[in-house]
Write a protein that holds these residues in place. Structure first.
Motif, PDB file in Angstrom:
ATOM      1  N   VAL A 103      11.985  -4.438 -15.288  1.00 41.00           N
ATOM      2  CA  VAL A 103      13.271  -4.692 -14.638  1.00 41.00           C
ATOM      3  C   VAL A 103      14.254  -3.556 -14.927  1.00 41.00           C
ATOM      4  CG1 VAL A 103      14.208  -6.023 -16.569  1.00 41.00           C
ATOM      5  CG2 VAL A 103      15.043  -6.454 -14.249  1.00 41.00           C
ATOM      6  N   VAL A 104      14.112  -2.911 -16.087  1.00 39.82           N
ATOM      7  CA  VAL A 104      14.944  -1.754 -16.410  1.00 39.82           C
ATOM      8  C   VAL A 104      14.619  -0.602 -15.457  1.00 39.82           C
ATOM      9  CG1 VAL A 104      15.508  -0.050 -18.181  1.00 39.82           C
ATOM     10  CG2 VAL A 104      15.171  -2.447 -18.817  1.00 39.82           C
ATOM     11  N   PHE A 105      13.320  -0.382 -15.208  1.00 44.58           N
ATOM     12  CA  PHE A 105      12.936   0.628 -14.226  1.00 44.58           C
ATOM     13  C   PHE A 105      13.540   0.319 -12.859  1.00 44.58           C
ATOM     14  CE2 PHE A 105       9.248   1.489 -17.105  1.00 44.58           C
ATOM     15  CZ  PHE A 105       9.449   2.853 -17.239  1.00 44.58           C
ATOM     16  N   GLY A 106      13.520  -0.963 -12.486  1.00 45.79           N
ATOM     17  CA  GLY A 106      14.041  -1.348 -11.181  1.00 45.79           C
ATOM     18  C   GLY A 106      15.514  -1.036 -11.028  1.00 45.79           C
ATOM     19  N   ALA A 157      14.298  -2.709  -6.651  1.00 43.36           N
ATOM     20  CA  ALA A 157      14.565  -1.434  -5.985  1.00 43.36           C
ATOM     21  C   ALA A 157      14.027  -1.369  -4.561  1.00 43.36           C
ATOM     22  CB  ALA A 157      13.956  -0.294  -6.800  1.00 43.36           C
ATOM     23  N   GLY A 158      12.989  -2.156  -4.254  1.00 50.42           N
ATOM     24  CA  GLY A 158      12.398  -2.109  -2.920  1.00 50.42           C
ATOM     25  C   GLY A 158      12.986  -3.105  -1.954  1.00 50.42           C
ATOM     26  N   GLY A 159      13.394  -4.278  -2.469  1.00 49.26           N
ATOM     27  CA  GLY A 159      14.035  -5.274  -1.632  1.00 49.26           C
ATOM     28  C   GLY A 159      13.090  -6.347  -1.151  1.00 49.26           C
ATOM     29  N   PHE A 160      13.622  -7.198  -0.235  1.00 43.32           N
ATOM     30  CA  PHE A 160      12.870  -8.354   0.258  1.00 43.32           C
ATOM     31  C   PHE A 160      12.789  -8.378   1.784  1.00 43.32           C
ATOM     32  CE2 PHE A 160      14.641  -9.864  -3.833  1.00 43.32           C
ATOM     33  CZ  PHE A 160      13.451 -10.147  -4.489  1.00 43.32           C
ATOM     34  N   LYS A 161      13.133  -7.284   2.442  1.00 43.54           N
ATOM     35  CA  LYS A 161      13.116  -7.264   3.907  1.00 43.54           C
ATOM     36  C   LYS A 161      11.674  -7.081   4.380  1.00 43.54           C
ATOM     37  CE  LYS A 161      16.385  -5.051   5.928  1.00 43.54           C
ATOM     38  NZ  LYS A 161      17.213  -3.927   6.473  1.00 43.54           N
ATOM     39  N   ASN A 175      14.962   0.762  -1.192  1.00 37.31           N
ATOM     40  CA  ASN A 175      14.013   1.485  -0.360  1.00 37.31           C
ATOM     41  C   ASN A 175      12.682   1.635  -1.086  1.00 37.31           C
ATOM     42  OD1 ASN A 175      14.069   4.398  -1.752  1.00 37.31           O
ATOM     43  ND2 ASN A 175      16.163   3.604  -1.665  1.00 37.31           N
ATOM     44  N   ALA A 176      11.641   1.934  -0.309  1.00 39.47           N
ATOM     45  CA  ALA A 176      10.295   2.042  -0.865  1.00 39.47           C
ATOM     46  C   ALA A 176      10.109   3.327  -1.647  1.00 39.47           C
ATOM     47  CB  ALA A 176       9.262   1.965   0.255  1.00 39.47           C
ATOM     48  N   LEU A 177      10.825   4.392  -1.278  1.00 39.48           N
ATOM     49  CA  LEU A 177      10.628   5.674  -1.940  1.00 39.48           C
ATOM     50  C   LEU A 177      11.032   5.617  -3.408  1.00 39.48           C
ATOM     51  CD1 LEU A 177       9.878   8.651  -1.816  1.00 39.48           C
ATOM     52  CD2 LEU A 177      12.204   9.145  -1.032  1.00 39.48           C
ATOM     53  N   ALA A 178      12.241   5.133  -3.691  1.00 35.52           N
ATOM     54  CA  ALA A 178      12.694   5.034  -5.079  1.00 35.52           C
ATOM     55  C   ALA A 178      11.827   4.063  -5.866  1.00 35.52           C
ATOM     56  CB  ALA A 178      14.161   4.607  -5.128  1.00 35.52           C
ATOM     57  N   ALA A 179      11.453   2.948  -5.233  1.00 38.77           N
ATOM     58  CA  ALA A 179      10.591   1.984  -5.922  1.00 38.77           C
ATOM     59  C   ALA A 179       9.242   2.604  -6.254  1.00 38.77           C
ATOM     60  CB  ALA A 179      10.408   0.741  -5.054  1.00 38.77           C
ATOM     61  N   LEU A 191       0.822  -1.208   0.000  1.00 39.91           N
ATOM     62  CA  LEU A 191       0.000   0.000   0.000  1.00 39.91           C
ATOM     63  C   LEU A 191       0.860   1.262   0.000  1.00 39.91           C
ATOM     64  CD1 LEU A 191      -2.785  -1.051   2.550  1.00 39.91           C
ATOM     65  CD2 LEU A 191      -2.872  -1.104   0.054  1.00 39.91           C
ATOM     66  N   GLU A 192       1.973   1.235   0.719  1.00 42.18           N
ATOM     67  CA  GLU A 192       2.830   2.419   0.794  1.00 42.18           C
ATOM     68  C   GLU A 192       3.450   2.739  -0.564  1.00 42.18           C
ATOM     69  OE1 GLU A 192       6.597   4.031   3.488  1.00 42.18           O
ATOM     70  OE2 GLU A 192       5.364   2.339   4.150  1.00 42.18           O
ATOM     71  N   ILE A 193       3.991   1.733  -1.224  1.00 40.44           N
ATOM     72  CA  ILE A 193       4.588   1.961  -2.543  1.00 40.44           C
ATOM     73  C   ILE A 193       3.518   2.360  -3.549  1.00 40.44           C
ATOM     74  CG2 ILE A 193       5.725   0.776  -4.467  1.00 40.44           C
ATOM     75  CD1 ILE A 193       7.416  -0.709  -2.448  1.00 40.44           C
TER      76      ILE A 193
END
Length: 313
Positions: A137-140, A243-247, A164-168, A91-93
């Motif tokens: 994937v290019v955007f990522g 770009a957002g990760g898996f954490k 991070n969520a912001l860049a993603a 929801l945040e992204i």
């Protein structure tokens, strides 16, 4: 005799008065019906493939734990199944993406519909839609290698993590701009010119006409475009995975790494999970939840379109 004369108009031959089978039209109707059934059957197949593993998952994991816990780690030992961390990340992204895409997309749609000359519109609209064809994937990787370092340089107080969520969210927003812009422009182009001419006759400027007349008249189409873009953003996988990760942590901090529902599905699906195991069935439980969320969004969109739909002769 008079009845026969009325049945056949003057100058009309018997061949036109007699009903003939139109096989071509029947074939076209059949093809259109088949195309409709393909989409319906695909949806039914997706639901069917999700239901059984999801039911088996909730037979092993309590619903209260799934929706009542803030710890998400189904792939570790001991496993935890609180889904809220990946729901909040999704929801945040999505919210970040909408904040980026809706103003820019609507501005582009208003320009193309109300200000751009036909030649400019014919050039810029396809160029804008090309953006939708860029592999995600290019955007990522663009977010990972360029946007995050740029944000850290320009706004050092943010102290963004590498993922991070912001860049993603920013790149997901850029990705869905063509959806908002193109569909909104189509809705605005369908507004009759008589409404614009009436506004101009009352002394309104082009900007006032665009904002107060055209946009409200095309509101149902704009809402449909935005909801479609939101659904697309909620289900995005590669950008948020790269770009957002898996954490999987419960946080509202967009500067930190976090995993969305789609990113978790990609991570778990790429792993070596035993078919039939609870971690494996977690994929289907999360997929079912994501399906329900997007279904609700589209249902809401349909209701809004029906409520605010304008019909012009």
């Amino acid at each position: 005799m008079a009845a026969q004369h009325r049945a056949t108009a003057p100058g009309t031959g018997r061949s036109l008065a007699r009903s003939r089978p139109r096989y071509g039209e029947t074939v076209i109707k059949t093809l259109l019906l088949a195309a409709t059934l393909v989409s319906i059957l695909t949806t039914v197949g997706i639901i069917y493939s999700l239901v059984e593993p999801t039911i088996e998952f909730f037979q092993a994991v309590r619903v209260a734990e799934f929706f009542g816990s803030l710890d998400w780690g189904p792939l570790i030992k001991p496993p935890t199944f609180g889904v809220w961390p990946i729901v909040v990340a999704t929801l945040e992204i999505t919210v970040i993406a909408v904040v980026v895409a809706v103003p820019l997309g609507l501005a582009a749609a208003i320009y193309l519909s109300e200000y751009a000359k036909p030649r400019v519109r014919r050039f810029f609209k396809p160029v804008l839609e090309i953006l939708a064809g860029v592999p995600t994937v290019v955007f990522g990787y663009f977010a990972l290698t360029f946007v995050t370092p740029l944000l850290n340089d320009v706004f050092p107080f943010l102290q963004l993590e590498a993922k991070n969520a912001l860049a993603a969210g920013l790149l997901v927003g850029i990705m869905i701009i063509p959806i908002v812009a193109s569909l909104s422009e189509d809705a605005m182009a369908a507004v009759p010119n008589g409404l614009r001419e009436g506004s101009f006759a009352l002394g309104a400027s082009k900007m006032l006409t665009s904002v107060r007349v055209v946009v409200p008249a095309a509101f149902s189409g704009i809402v449909a475009a935005v909801i479609l873009a939101v659904s697309r953003a909620a289900g995005e996988t590669m950008i948020v995975a790269v770009a957002g990760g898996f954490k999987s942590i419960f946080t509202f901090d967009p500067t930190s790494e976090m995993a969305t529902m789609a990113a978790f599905i990609a991570q778990a699906g790429a792993g070596d999970l035993s078919t039939g195991s609870i971690p494996y069935k977690t994929i289907f439980a999360v997929g079912s939840l994501l399906f329900v969320i997007t279904f609700v969004m589209n249902w809401f969109s349909a209701r809004m379109v029906q409520k605010y739909r304008e019909v012009y002769d």
